[in-house]
Scaffold this motif. Structure first.
Motif, PDB file in Angstrom:
ATOM      1  N   SER A  78      -0.048  24.317 -20.102  1.00  0.00           N
ATOM      2  CA  SER A  78      -1.429  23.919 -20.331  1.00  0.00           C
ATOM      3  C   SER A  78      -1.999  23.375 -19.023  1.00  0.00           C
ATOM      4  CB  SER A  78      -1.515  22.854 -21.418  1.00  0.00           C
ATOM      5  OG  SER A  78      -0.859  21.685 -20.982  1.00  0.00           O
ATOM      6  N   SER A  79      -3.280  23.358 -18.956  1.00  0.00           N
ATOM      7  CA  SER A  79      -3.919  22.787 -17.777  1.00  0.00           C
ATOM      8  C   SER A  79      -4.688  21.556 -18.213  1.00  0.00           C
ATOM      9  CB  SER A  79      -4.850  23.797 -17.120  1.00  0.00           C
ATOM     10  OG  SER A  79      -5.936  24.074 -17.963  1.00  0.00           O
ATOM     11  N   LEU A  80      -4.986  20.728 -17.263  1.00  0.00           N
ATOM     12  CA  LEU A  80      -5.755  19.520 -17.581  1.00  0.00           C
ATOM     13  C   LEU A  80      -7.138  19.886 -18.101  1.00  0.00           C
ATOM     14  CD1 LEU A  80      -4.876  17.161 -14.598  1.00  0.00           C
ATOM     15  CD2 LEU A  80      -4.237  16.887 -16.961  1.00  0.00           C
ATOM     16  N   GLU A  81      -7.701  20.930 -17.562  1.00  0.00           N
ATOM     17  CA  GLU A  81      -9.038  21.334 -17.987  1.00  0.00           C
ATOM     18  C   GLU A  81      -9.036  21.763 -19.452  1.00  0.00           C
ATOM     19  OE1 GLU A  81     -12.547  24.477 -16.737  1.00  0.00           O
ATOM     20  OE2 GLU A  81     -10.647  24.471 -15.648  1.00  0.00           O
ATOM     21  N   SER A  82      -8.043  22.558 -19.848  1.00  0.00           N
ATOM     22  CA  SER A  82      -7.996  23.015 -21.242  1.00  0.00           C
ATOM     23  C   SER A  82      -7.738  21.853 -22.195  1.00  0.00           C
ATOM     24  CB  SER A  82      -6.933  24.097 -21.412  1.00  0.00           C
ATOM     25  OG  SER A  82      -5.652  23.573 -21.158  1.00  0.00           O
ATOM     26  N   VAL A  83      -6.900  20.933 -21.790  1.00  0.00           N
ATOM     27  CA  VAL A  83      -6.630  19.766 -22.633  1.00  0.00           C
ATOM     28  C   VAL A  83      -7.885  18.923 -22.794  1.00  0.00           C
ATOM     29  CG1 VAL A  83      -5.326  17.606 -22.750  1.00  0.00           C
ATOM     30  CG2 VAL A  83      -4.166  19.709 -22.090  1.00  0.00           C
ATOM     31  N   MET A  84      -8.598  18.714 -21.707  1.00  0.00           N
ATOM     32  CA  MET A  84      -9.819  17.914 -21.786  1.00  0.00           C
ATOM     33  C   MET A  84     -10.893  18.613 -22.621  1.00  0.00           C
ATOM     34  SD  MET A  84      -9.084  15.137 -20.378  1.00  0.00           S
ATOM     35  CE  MET A  84     -10.653  14.349 -20.303  1.00  0.00           C
ATOM     36  N   LYS A  85     -10.966  19.928 -22.535  1.00  0.00           N
ATOM     37  CA  LYS A  85     -11.924  20.661 -23.371  1.00  0.00           C
ATOM     38  C   LYS A  85     -11.587  20.504 -24.848  1.00  0.00           C
ATOM     39  CE  LYS A  85     -13.589  24.188 -20.208  1.00  0.00           C
ATOM     40  NZ  LYS A  85     -13.635  25.630 -19.899  1.00  0.00           N
ATOM     41  N   LYS A  86     -10.303  20.599 -25.192  1.00  0.00           N
ATOM     42  CA  LYS A  86      -9.887  20.422 -26.582  1.00  0.00           C
ATOM     43  C   LYS A  86     -10.243  19.036 -27.089  1.00  0.00           C
ATOM     44  CE  LYS A  86      -5.995  23.635 -26.482  1.00  0.00           C
ATOM     45  NZ  LYS A  86      -4.526  23.752 -26.505  1.00  0.00           N
ATOM     46  N   ILE A  94       0.836  -1.198   0.000  1.00  0.00           N
ATOM     47  CA  ILE A  94       0.000   0.000   0.000  1.00  0.00           C
ATOM     48  C   ILE A  94       0.870   1.248   0.000  1.00  0.00           C
ATOM     49  CG2 ILE A  94      -1.595   1.348   1.435  1.00  0.00           C
ATOM     50  CD1 ILE A  94      -2.901  -1.334   2.214  1.00  0.00           C
ATOM     51  N   MET A  95       1.917   1.237   0.804  1.00  0.00           N
ATOM     52  CA  MET A  95       2.818   2.393   0.839  1.00  0.00           C
ATOM     53  C   MET A  95       3.537   2.572  -0.501  1.00  0.00           C
ATOM     54  SD  MET A  95       2.311   3.892   3.609  1.00  0.00           S
ATOM     55  CE  MET A  95       3.603   5.099   3.460  1.00  0.00           C
ATOM     56  N   GLU A  96       3.957   1.477  -1.122  1.00  0.00           N
ATOM     57  CA  GLU A  96       4.593   1.561  -2.438  1.00  0.00           C
ATOM     58  C   GLU A  96       3.620   2.134  -3.470  1.00  0.00           C
ATOM     59  OE1 GLU A  96       6.041  -2.309  -3.465  1.00  0.00           O
ATOM     60  OE2 GLU A  96       7.576  -2.291  -1.905  1.00  0.00           O
ATOM     61  N   PHE A  97       2.368   1.672  -3.412  1.00  0.00           N
ATOM     62  CA  PHE A  97       1.369   2.169  -4.349  1.00  0.00           C
ATOM     63  C   PHE A  97       1.127   3.662  -4.146  1.00  0.00           C
ATOM     64  CE2 PHE A  97      -3.062   3.232  -5.269  1.00  0.00           C
ATOM     65  CZ  PHE A  97      -3.088   2.938  -6.619  1.00  0.00           C
ATOM     66  N   LYS A  98       1.019   4.092  -2.890  1.00  0.00           N
ATOM     67  CA  LYS A  98       0.806   5.519  -2.614  1.00  0.00           C
ATOM     68  C   LYS A  98       1.986   6.354  -3.114  1.00  0.00           C
ATOM     69  CE  LYS A  98      -2.332   5.186   1.300  1.00  0.00           C
ATOM     70  NZ  LYS A  98      -2.532   5.479   2.725  1.00  0.00           N
ATOM     71  N   ASN A  99       3.198   5.846  -2.896  1.00  0.00           N
ATOM     72  CA  ASN A  99       4.376   6.570  -3.380  1.00  0.00           C
ATOM     73  C   ASN A  99       4.386   6.652  -4.899  1.00  0.00           C
ATOM     74  OD1 ASN A  99       5.349   7.051  -0.799  1.00  0.00           O
ATOM     75  ND2 ASN A  99       6.614   5.202  -0.773  1.00  0.00           N
ATOM     76  N   ASP A 100       4.089   5.533  -5.565  1.00  0.00           N
ATOM     77  CA  ASP A 100       4.040   5.523  -7.023  1.00  0.00           C
ATOM     78  C   ASP A 100       2.951   6.454  -7.546  1.00  0.00           C
ATOM     79  OD1 ASP A 100       6.104   3.732  -7.104  1.00  0.00           O
ATOM     80  OD2 ASP A 100       4.833   1.969  -7.467  1.00  0.00           O
ATOM     81  N   SER A 101       1.829   6.457  -6.872  1.00  0.00           N
ATOM     82  CA  SER A 101       0.728   7.321  -7.279  1.00  0.00           C
ATOM     83  C   SER A 101       1.107   8.790  -7.139  1.00  0.00           C
ATOM     84  CB  SER A 101      -0.514   7.005  -6.436  1.00  0.00           C
ATOM     85  OG  SER A 101      -1.576   7.859  -6.767  1.00  0.00           O
ATOM     86  N   ASN A 102       1.734   9.144  -6.040  1.00  0.00           N
ATOM     87  CA  ASN A 102       2.163  10.531  -5.840  1.00  0.00           C
ATOM     88  C   ASN A 102       3.213  10.942  -6.871  1.00  0.00           C
ATOM     89  OD1 ASN A 102       0.473  10.955  -3.663  1.00  0.00           O
ATOM     90  ND2 ASN A 102       2.006  10.334  -2.163  1.00  0.00           N
ATOM     91  N   ILE A 103       4.143  10.045  -7.176  1.00  0.00           N
ATOM     92  CA  ILE A 103       5.173  10.336  -8.176  1.00  0.00           C
ATOM     93  C   ILE A 103       4.543  10.537  -9.553  1.00  0.00           C
ATOM     94  CG2 ILE A 103       7.125   9.321  -9.431  1.00  0.00           C
ATOM     95  CD1 ILE A 103       7.960   8.042  -6.741  1.00  0.00           C
ATOM     96  N   PHE A 104       3.596   9.668  -9.903  1.00  0.00           N
ATOM     97  CA  PHE A 104       2.928   9.779 -11.196  1.00  0.00           C
ATOM     98  C   PHE A 104       2.134  11.082 -11.284  1.00  0.00           C
ATOM     99  CE2 PHE A 104      -0.703   8.806 -14.008  1.00  0.00           C
ATOM    100  CZ  PHE A 104       0.003   8.569 -15.175  1.00  0.00           C
ATOM    101  N   GLU A 105       1.440  11.409 -10.218  1.00  0.00           N
ATOM    102  CA  GLU A 105       0.660  12.646 -10.198  1.00  0.00           C
ATOM    103  C   GLU A 105       1.569  13.869 -10.344  1.00  0.00           C
ATOM    104  OE1 GLU A 105      -2.362  14.946  -7.155  1.00  0.00           O
ATOM    105  OE2 GLU A 105      -2.030  12.789  -6.935  1.00  0.00           O
ATOM    106  N   SER A 106       2.688  13.855  -9.659  1.00  0.00           N
ATOM    107  CA  SER A 106       3.612  14.991  -9.774  1.00  0.00           C
ATOM    108  C   SER A 106       4.213  15.075 -11.182  1.00  0.00           C
ATOM    109  CB  SER A 106       4.710  14.893  -8.724  1.00  0.00           C
ATOM    110  OG  SER A 106       5.543  13.796  -8.962  1.00  0.00           O
ATOM    111  N   LYS A 107       4.451  13.933 -11.825  1.00  0.00           N
ATOM    112  CA  LYS A 107       4.962  13.947 -13.201  1.00  0.00           C
ATOM    113  C   LYS A 107       3.944  14.565 -14.155  1.00  0.00           C
ATOM    114  CE  LYS A 107       8.200  10.087 -13.022  1.00  0.00           C
ATOM    115  NZ  LYS A 107       8.506   8.738 -13.525  1.00  0.00           N
ATOM    116  N   ILE A 108       2.679  14.232 -13.965  1.00  0.00           N
ATOM    117  CA  ILE A 108       1.629  14.800 -14.822  1.00  0.00           C
ATOM    118  C   ILE A 108       1.550  16.307 -14.622  1.00  0.00           C
ATOM    119  CG2 ILE A 108      -0.864  14.905 -15.188  1.00  0.00           C
ATOM    120  CD1 ILE A 108      -0.939  11.916 -14.666  1.00  0.00           C
ATOM    121  N   ILE A 109       1.564  16.733 -13.380  1.00  0.00           N
ATOM    122  CA  ILE A 109       1.492  18.166 -13.089  1.00  0.00           C
ATOM    123  C   ILE A 109       2.702  18.895 -13.664  1.00  0.00           C
ATOM    124  CG2 ILE A 109       1.561  19.854 -11.208  1.00  0.00           C
ATOM    125  CD1 ILE A 109      -0.196  17.888  -9.604  1.00  0.00           C
TER     126      ILE A 109
END
Length: 99
Positions: A78-86, A55-70
């Motif tokens: 660009s923002s996620l909202e503008s990309v999704m609108k396009k 669970i801790m590994e998954f949370k760490n991986d999830s946080n890393i992935f989220e930070s990479k996307i941001i």
């Protein structure tokens, strides 16, 4: 011929035989429960430790992935909202061939 009085079971010996049988059967089940719980506790603690690590590994991986996307969207300005609108605006459903 044999004497039928000698072949009869003594009530006291039958009673003690039943008591000894009950004690042995209950002792067997008590030992089985005792030894099974000991092994079960160890395995449960091992499983819960493994689960908490995963669970801790998954949370760490999830946080890393989220930070990479941001970070990616911050670099692209660009923002996620503008990309999704396009994406939703550019989406065209495929024509239905049956009609």
């Amino acid at each position: 011929m044999s004497d039928p009085k000698l072949q009869r079971a003594d009530g006291c010996s039958v009673f003690f035989s039943l008591i000894i049988g009950i004690i042995l059967v209950s002792a067997y089940f008590l030992f089985q429960v005792y030894f099974d719980e000991e092994n079960n506790v160890e395995s449960q603690s091992m499983i819960s430790d493994q689960r908490s690590k995963k669970i801790m590994e998954f949370k760490n991986d999830s946080n890393i992935f989220e930070s990479k996307i941001i970070n990616f969207h911050n670099e692209k300005n660009s923002s996620l909202e503008s990309v999704m609108k396009k994406i939703t605006e550019s989406y065209r459903p495929k024509p239905n061939k049956d009609q």
